[in-house]
Design a protein around this motif. Structure first.
Motif, mmCIF file in Angstrom:
data_model
loop_
_atom_site.group_PDB
_atom_site.id
_atom_site.type_symbol
_atom_site.label_atom_id
_atom_site.label_comp_id
_atom_site.label_asym_id
_atom_site.label_seq_id
_atom_site.Cartn_x
_atom_site.Cartn_y
_atom_site.Cartn_z
ATOM 1 N N GLU A 1 0.829 -1.206 0.000
ATOM 2 C CA GLU A 1 0.000 0.000 0.000
ATOM 3 C C GLU A 1 0.862 1.255 0.000
ATOM 4 N N GLU A 2 1.883 1.279 0.872
ATOM 5 C CA GLU A 2 2.741 2.459 0.964
ATOM 6 C C GLU A 2 3.622 2.615 -0.271
ATOM 7 N N ALA A 3 3.948 1.513 -0.926
ATOM 8 C CA ALA A 3 4.737 1.595 -2.160
ATOM 9 C C ALA A 3 3.966 2.348 -3.242
ATOM 10 N N LYS A 4 2.674 2.120 -3.321
ATOM 11 C CA LYS A 4 1.854 2.835 -4.301
ATOM 12 C C LYS A 4 1.780 4.321 -3.956
ATOM 13 N N ARG A 5 1.649 4.631 -2.671
ATOM 14 C CA ARG A 5 1.484 6.024 -2.246
ATOM 15 C C ARG A 5 2.776 6.817 -2.376
ATOM 16 N N PHE B 1 8.800 9.104 -4.679
ATOM 17 C CA PHE B 1 10.042 9.041 -3.907
ATOM 18 C C PHE B 1 10.832 7.787 -4.261
ATOM 19 N N ILE B 2 10.139 6.683 -4.466
ATOM 20 C CA ILE B 2 10.808 5.436 -4.851
ATOM 21 C C ILE B 2 11.514 5.606 -6.191
ATOM 22 N N ASP B 3 10.844 6.217 -7.141
ATOM 23 C CA ASP B 3 11.459 6.453 -8.455
ATOM 24 C C ASP B 3 12.712 7.308 -8.325
ATOM 25 N N GLY C 1 8.243 10.876 5.968
ATOM 26 C CA GLY C 1 7.940 11.272 4.598
ATOM 27 C C GLY C 1 8.645 12.568 4.253
ATOM 28 N N ALA C 2 9.033 12.722 2.992
ATOM 29 C CA ALA C 2 9.866 13.861 2.579
ATOM 30 C C ALA C 2 9.132 14.886 1.729
ATOM 31 N N ARG C 3 7.804 14.786 1.622
ATOM 32 C CA ARG C 3 7.077 15.697 0.735
ATOM 33 C C ARG C 3 7.320 17.164 1.088
ATOM 34 N N SER C 4 7.240 17.493 2.366
ATOM 35 C CA SER C 4 7.417 18.897 2.768
ATOM 36 C C SER C 4 8.852 19.359 2.570
ATOM 37 N N GLU D 1 15.946 22.964 -2.012
ATOM 38 C CA GLU D 1 16.396 22.794 -3.399
ATOM 39 C C GLU D 1 17.398 21.643 -3.539
ATOM 40 N N PHE D 2 17.028 20.464 -3.079
ATOM 41 C CA PHE D 2 17.880 19.297 -3.284
ATOM 42 C C PHE D 2 17.020 18.048 -3.277
ATOM 43 N N SER D 3 17.583 16.965 -3.790
ATOM 44 C CA SER D 3 16.895 15.681 -3.801
ATOM 45 C C SER D 3 17.190 14.935 -2.507
ATOM 46 N N VAL D 4 16.162 14.660 -1.749
ATOM 47 C CA VAL D 4 16.322 13.877 -0.521
ATOM 48 C C VAL D 4 16.843 12.486 -0.858
ATOM 49 N N ALA D 5 16.342 11.933 -1.941
ATOM 50 C CA ALA D 5 16.776 10.597 -2.360
ATOM 51 C C ALA D 5 18.272 10.570 -2.652
ATOM 52 N N LYS D 6 18.788 11.631 -3.259
ATOM 53 C CA LYS D 6 20.213 11.696 -3.551
ATOM 54 C C LYS D 6 21.025 11.745 -2.257
ATOM 55 N N LYS D 7 20.612 12.595 -1.332
ATOM 56 C CA LYS D 7 21.313 12.705 -0.046
ATOM 57 C C LYS D 7 21.290 11.369 0.704
#
Length: 263
Positions: free
Chosen positions: A10-14, A18-20, A234-237, A243-249
């Protein structure tokens, strides 16, 4: 380097965006990363564990996987009573938190110990409201906090290891006492002062966390009070205000941690 990011289905769909981003940034660093929604069936260098299930996380650790965050972090971060006890031990100001058999004067806020995202949070202004909530839940699952006037405003601090990744001031939607961005609130960047920075670093060091969020209420009387620790946060906010990618960090952090472990 080969790893996986774990979400329940369920959370993977939501959280697909961020996963991408995680998959893209990991690839840029030479990390072979894939999404899993069940127990891994192959050797992996690490698992980014994006769920609230310390029992499963511990099983993965005992199977030999390096888990970000560890089960020990999740046990504290996903239990509001343990979070308060930790803050008290560290001498960090926190919202007073009691078990459901120790009710403060009305009005107060009643919550489940493991709720998240503003769910299972109830403002009790009467005995009838209180009794309704007490009848819905096992008393051992509940905690109670005095209602603190804050104009529905708090600060979420994002921590990556012992580094402040960023902080967001959140203000709740009109006619709501909850500040959650996903519930219609507004957000803006927030800069911590030296005292605030030392306090959040004390918490991250105490629990040896990798990537978490810490929520602090901003009382209208001044200062701040630790309210909750979020894992997985969650990193939406944060994407909205920085101005950076949370996923990259996060990907860079994981790579550096594993490189250091191999030295």
């Amino acid at each position: 380097m080969k790893g996986a990011v774990y979400y329940n289905e369920e959370e993977a769909k939501r959280n697909h965006a961020f996963i991408d981003d995680l998959l893209k940034e990991a690839k840029n660093l030479g990390i072979e990363l894939k999404l899993i929604t069940d127990s891994p069936t192959e050797p992996l260098d690490f698992i980014l564990f994006r769920d609230r299930d310390p029992t499963f996380a511990l099983e993965l650790e005992q199977a030999g996987y390096r888990v970000f965050n560890r089960a020990s972090v999740q046990k504290i971060a996903n239990d509001k009573l343990r979070t308060f006890e930790l803050a008290t031990l560290l001498g960090i100001p926190a919202v007073p938190t009691f078990r459901a058999d120790q009710l403060p004067p009305l009005p107060f806020v009643m919550k489940t110990r493991g709720g998240h995202g503003g769910s299972e949070v109830f403002l009790c202004e009467s005995v009838k409201q209180t009794e309704t909530i007490l009848n819905q839940f096992n008393h051992n699952e509940l905690i109670v906090q005095p209602f603190i006037e804050s104009n529905a405003t708090d600060v979420r601090v994002f921590m990556l290891g012992n580094e402040v990744l960023g902080a967001v001031k959140r203000t709740g939607a009109k006619d709501s006492f909850k500040s959650n961005y996903t519930l219609g609130g507004t957000v803006e960047m927030y800069t911590l002062n030296n005292t605030e920075t030392k306090q959040v670093q004390a918490i991250s060091r105490a629990i040896s966390s990798d990537y978490i969020g810490m929520d602090f209420i901003l009382p209208i009387s001044g200062g701040w009070l630790l309210n909750e620790i979020e894992d997985p946060v969650g990193a939406r906010s944060l994407y909205q205000t920085h101005e950076f990618s949370v996923a990259k960090k996060l990907s860079e952090y994981v790579k550096n941690q594993l490189d250091d472990d191999s030295c």
